[in-house]
Design a protein around this motif. Structure first.
Motif, PDB file in Angstrom:
ATOM      1  N   ALA A 122       1.278   4.099  -2.909  1.00 11.00           N
ATOM      2  CA  ALA A 122       0.927   5.490  -2.596  1.00 11.00           C
ATOM      3  C   ALA A 122       2.082   6.438  -2.914  1.00 11.00           C
ATOM      4  O   ALA A 122       1.881   7.527  -3.473  1.00 11.00           O
ATOM      5  N   TYR A 136      -5.516   3.774   0.046  1.00  9.86           N
ATOM      6  CA  TYR A 136      -4.546   2.728  -0.260  1.00  9.86           C
ATOM      7  C   TYR A 136      -5.199   1.672  -1.158  1.00  9.86           C
ATOM      8  O   TYR A 136      -6.432   1.606  -1.273  1.00  9.86           O
ATOM      9  N   PRO A 150      -3.747   8.080   3.473  1.00  8.84           N
ATOM     10  CA  PRO A 150      -2.339   8.165   3.046  1.00  8.84           C
ATOM     11  C   PRO A 150      -1.773   9.574   3.215  1.00  8.84           C
ATOM     12  O   PRO A 150      -2.476  10.568   3.004  1.00  8.84           O
ATOM     13  N   ASP A 183       0.827  -1.214   0.000  1.00 10.18           N
ATOM     14  CA  ASP A 183       0.000   0.000   0.000  1.00 10.18           C
ATOM     15  C   ASP A 183       0.859   1.262   0.000  1.00 10.18           C
ATOM     16  O   ASP A 183       0.654   2.183  -0.800  1.00 10.18           O
ATOM     17  N   HIS A 184       1.815   1.316   0.911  1.00 14.94           N
ATOM     18  CA  HIS A 184       2.647   2.514   1.054  1.00 14.94           C
ATOM     19  C   HIS A 184       3.548   2.717  -0.167  1.00 14.94           C
ATOM     20  O   HIS A 184       3.807   3.854  -0.580  1.00 14.94           O
TER      21      HIS A 184
END
Length: 292
Positions: free
Chosen positions: A116, A255, A189, A112-113
């Motif tokens: 992003a 995300y 995010p 996810d990060h």
């Protein structure tokens, strides 16, 4: 295991993200061509095979009879119910897996990060403008009036039962999405382009894309005759759902796991809605005014 998966995904994923638009369009065009040209003959062949097995005698008559009932495509309680139950269970298990991974901070959170952060490079003025316009179609100010208009139109075109599946799917899905948001209380995010104060998980836009827009497209598809028209409606609906859901990732307010969970949650209510619709259609609760 997660470390090995991450070591494989990161270098290949960077290349895919750099060309994701073209990859998506290419695969979508291939899928469209396959369904348009080859799916109908394949379905006809499957119908012939199933018809053949309905009339042959095999050992274990009780088991064979059970399978014939489960795979009887001519009755709602046969193959349609089998497929609906199977897909519902599969979607529920996938949703459970996504929730578990997010809670336990597994690989999907690291993914996810990374996504992003990667999306920041795609934030050109034209891209943000296009996808911000798309994402507005999932905001309460637009989707609630559309929902009310859809309920009125369905009631006018048919009867009060027409609107019931759409009413159930919308209310049920948005209620569960809201409970999930404030139950998990996941922050948005850091890369978000717009300030949104509500929690992130799951994505309500993605949930409503399936539980409202996809149901509307299904009702349109269900009342359309002709293979070409049905294929066009199906792909238009799927493209719209993917664009609306994907816009949340591209503008950085959700995300990937938020959107995935929203789509899965909306899919559960989509299955409930269309199953209810088909049952009402079978019982003749749903019909056009001209048919009454």
């Amino acid at each position: 295991m997660d470390a090995l998966l991450w070591a494989w995904v990161q270098p290949k994923g960077t290349f895919l993200l750099a060309h994701i638009g073209w990859w998506f369009l290419a695969w979508w065009a291939v899928l469209w061509l396959f369904v348009w040209k080859f799916a109908k003959p394949i379905l006809r062949r499957l119908h012939k095979i199933m018809r053949y097995f309905r009339h042959i005698h095999l050992p274990f008559p009780r088991l064979v009879n059970l399978l014939k009932i489960r795979f009887d495509y001519q009755h709602l309680s046969g193959l349609p119910l089998t497929l609906a139950a199977t897909v519902f269970l599969a979607v529920a298990l996938l949703l459970t897996g996504v929730v578990e991974d997010v809670v336990e901070q597994d690989f999907i959170v690291q993914f996810d990060h990374w996504i992003a952060a990667s999306m920041v490079e795609a934030h050109t003025e034209s891209v943000v403008s296009v996808f911000h316009t798309i994402t507005l179609l999932g905001t309460p100010a637009i989707i609630v009036p559309l929902w009310m208009i859809a309920l009125i139109l369905l009631s006018v075109l048919g009867n009060r039962y027409w609107a019931f599946p759409l009413f159930i799917s919308f209310i049920g899905s948005i209620s569960m999405a809201t409970l999930g948001k404030y139950g998990f209380a996941r922050p948005r995010p850091m890369e978000a382009l717009f300030v949104i104060h509500s929690p992130s998980f799951p994505s309500a836009h993605s949930t409503l894309a399936m539980s409202f827009y996809a149901v509307c497209f299904y009702l349109w598809w269900r009342r359309t005759t002709g293979w070409n028209g049905q294929v066009l409606i199906a792909f238009t609906g799927m493209s719209f759902v993917l664009l609306l859901s994907g816009s949340r990732i591209i503008i950085g307010v959700h995300y990937v796991s938020d959107v995935l969970a929203g789509l899965l949650l909306g899919s559960l209510w989509f299955i409930i809605a269309i199953s209810l619709y088909e049952w009402m259609n079978l019982k003749h609760y749903i019909q056009f005014r001209s048919d009454q």
